[in-house]
Write a protein that holds these residues in place. Structure first.
Motif, PDB file in Angstrom:
ATOM      1  N   LYS A 182      35.538  52.306  40.968  1.00 12.99           N
ATOM      2  CA  LYS A 182      34.828  51.528  41.677  1.00 12.99           C
ATOM      3  C   LYS A 182      35.630  50.021  41.556  1.00 12.99           C
ATOM      4  N   CYS A 183      34.961  49.113  42.431  1.00 12.15           N
ATOM      5  CA  CYS A 183      35.312  47.685  42.096  1.00 12.15           C
ATOM      6  C   CYS A 183      34.435  47.130  41.137  1.00 12.15           C
ATOM      7  N   PRO A 184      34.915  46.189  40.531  1.00 14.41           N
ATOM      8  CA  PRO A 184      34.039  45.386  39.469  1.00 14.41           C
ATOM      9  C   PRO A 184      33.187  44.658  40.687  1.00 14.41           C
ATOM     10  N   ASP A 185      32.095  43.915  40.011  1.00 16.36           N
ATOM     11  CA  ASP A 185      31.474  42.920  41.070  1.00 16.36           C
ATOM     12  C   ASP A 185      32.051  41.408  40.748  1.00 16.36           C
ATOM     13  N   ILE A 186      32.764  41.436  39.549  1.00 18.34           N
ATOM     14  CA  ILE A 186      33.733  40.096  39.527  1.00 18.34           C
ATOM     15  C   ILE A 186      34.854  40.139  38.784  1.00 18.34           C
ATOM     16  N   PRO A 217      35.365  42.922  45.003  1.00 15.43           N
ATOM     17  CA  PRO A 217      34.757  41.808  43.951  1.00 15.43           C
ATOM     18  C   PRO A 217      34.840  40.424  44.338  1.00 15.43           C
ATOM     19  N   GLU A 218      33.863  39.625  43.753  1.00 19.39           N
ATOM     20  CA  GLU A 218      33.993  38.137  43.862  1.00 19.39           C
ATOM     21  C   GLU A 218      35.122  37.762  43.014  1.00 19.39           C
ATOM     22  N   SER A 264      35.911  36.166  49.365  1.00 21.57           N
ATOM     23  CA  SER A 264      35.335  37.110  48.393  1.00 21.57           C
ATOM     24  C   SER A 264      34.080  36.611  47.822  1.00 21.57           C
ATOM     25  N   ASP A 314      23.242  42.407  35.800  1.00 20.54           N
ATOM     26  CA  ASP A 314      23.368  43.660  36.546  1.00 20.54           C
ATOM     27  C   ASP A 314      24.844  43.572  36.982  1.00 20.54           C
ATOM     28  N   LYS A 315      25.605  42.782  36.681  1.00 20.93           N
ATOM     29  CA  LYS A 315      26.952  42.846  36.769  1.00 20.93           C
ATOM     30  C   LYS A 315      28.097  43.533  36.119  1.00 20.93           C
ATOM     31  N   THR A 316      29.070  44.223  36.546  1.00 26.17           N
ATOM     32  CA  THR A 316      30.371  44.504  35.951  1.00 26.17           C
ATOM     33  C   THR A 316      31.471  43.591  36.206  1.00 26.17           C
ATOM     34  N   ALA A 317      32.184  42.915  35.306  1.00 26.15           N
ATOM     35  CA  ALA A 317      33.274  41.992  35.461  1.00 26.15           C
ATOM     36  C   ALA A 317      34.361  42.521  34.483  1.00 26.15           C
TER      37      ALA A 317
END
Ligand code: F0G
Length: 356
Positions: A182-186, A217-218, A264, A314-317
């Protein structure tokens, strides 16, 4: 032609359908790409993220992320008949150009800012046999001069203004998605000349357009405070930072970085040298990862955001760790360390260690 046993893993082969690789592109490799995504065990809690990974780009063959773009840029230069390549560099690009140039038997010229390149990078360019010219001025001056030179002479420019560099570098975004599923959030990364942030954005967008992921992601870019033209929105004439890799005052891919940031929904902020050094030390002491100071700007940036009250829980970086710590031994020697004094017998050693 086969150069590695594990041919499937090198990027020109693995991602050839996504790259400008033709039947005439020499598929030479030094083993670049397929770098690990290391799961954080301690900093993840300190920063308060759900998940944190380090993309260990310092594990590329010359110890920096540059090898991904360079393998393609040099192959394409050979394909189009070049006998020589040239770059301006704060050090890592020159090490990478020198390595791939020598692998292909090309002449390599690297132009570096006088006295401001980390020792480990300089010794690489020397060892690979590049012609090294040190220029009285900044990286930005060196790049301007080299671009002019390429207008007059038949030599291929392999800085990240060469689109093949960006094409090769975007494969890091593919790997992150392929590994995480998946994509990370950040995605947090240091920004210097802004080629890397441009390349990641291109890579993430391409996978999104192919419907391999549901969101992008951002992108959170971090510059050093003394070399933060994008943050200040003004060219910095005399950039200054301990992170010499990103000591850049007028990034060539400035507008592309702004686009990546805005499209982004990300940010480009600055971190001080002290914040960079704290993150650099934490990475080594808490995670067992020794990267160069510029790379630690990504972690420094996340820590700074945490301190300013941003809730990431709640983020994956993913932090991109761009270069190896051994590149810059002078900075490592500035870290505080405990020197134990002892003579060579067991009693005095126990005493020095306070093990009674
Ligand atoms: N991290 C490291 C270790 C680098 O060497 C660089 C750039 C960056 C981050 C920034 O990447 O320029 O794409 O925004 N080094 C270049 C060089 C400028 O000459 O080696 P960027």
């Amino acid at each position: 032609m086969s150069f590695l046993q594990s041919d499937h893993s090198f990027i020109l082969n693995r991602y050839k359908n996504m790259l400008p690789v033709t039947a005439d592109t020499p598929l030479v490799t030094l083993g670049e790409g397929a770098t690990p995504l290391i799961k954080s065990t301690r900093l993840v809690e300190m920063i308060g993220l759900r998940e944190l990974y380090f993309k260990a780009e310092f594990m590329n063959p010359t110890g920096s992320f540059k090898d991904r773009g360079m393998v393609l840029a040099v192959a394409k230069a050979v394909e189009s008949g070049s006998r020589a390549v040239i770059c301006a560099s704060t050090g890592n690009t020159s090490a990478s150009a020198a390595a791939y140039g020598s692998k292909h038997g090309l002449e390599v010229i690297v132009v570096v800012p006088e006295g401001r390149i980390a020792q480990g990078k300089l010794v690489q360019a020397i060892a690979y046999g590049a012609k090294i010219v040190s220029l009285d001025g900044s990286f930005d001056d060196a790049l301007t001069t080299v671009r002019e030179l390429c207008q007059k002479h038949p030599v291929a420019l392999v800085n990240s203004v060469n689109s093949d560099r960006i094409e090769g570098q975007k494969t890091a975004a593919f790997e992150i998605i392929d590994d995480l599923g998946k994509c990370p959030d950040i995605l947090a990364l240091p920004v210097g000349n802004a080629g890397n942030i441009t390349a990641y954005w291109k890579g993430f967008k391409e996978y999104f357009n192919l419907k391999r992921v549901e969101f992008v992601p951002e992108l959170w870019g971090f510059q050093a405070t003394g070399a933060s033209p994008i943050v200040q929105n003004v060219v910095v004439k005399n950039p200054e930072t301990i992170a010499t890799a990103i000591r850049i005052g007028n990034p060539a891919s400035w507008s592309q970085a702004i686009e990546a940031r805005d499209a982004s929904n990300g940010k480009i902020e600055s971190v001080t040298d002290n914040e960079i050094m704290d993150a650099y030390s934490l990475l080594a002491k808490e995670e067992g990862i020794f990267c160069e100071p510029a790379s630690a700007a990504s972690v420094a940036g996340l820590l700074k955001n945490k301190l300013s009250g941003i809730d990431f829980s709640d983020k994956t970086a993913v932090c991109v760790l761009t270069g190896h710590g051994l590149k810059d031994p002078d900075v490592a020697l500035q870290l505080k360390t405990t020197q134990l004094e002892s003579s060579s017998n067991i009693n005095s050693l126990e005493k020095a260690l306070d093990w009674h």
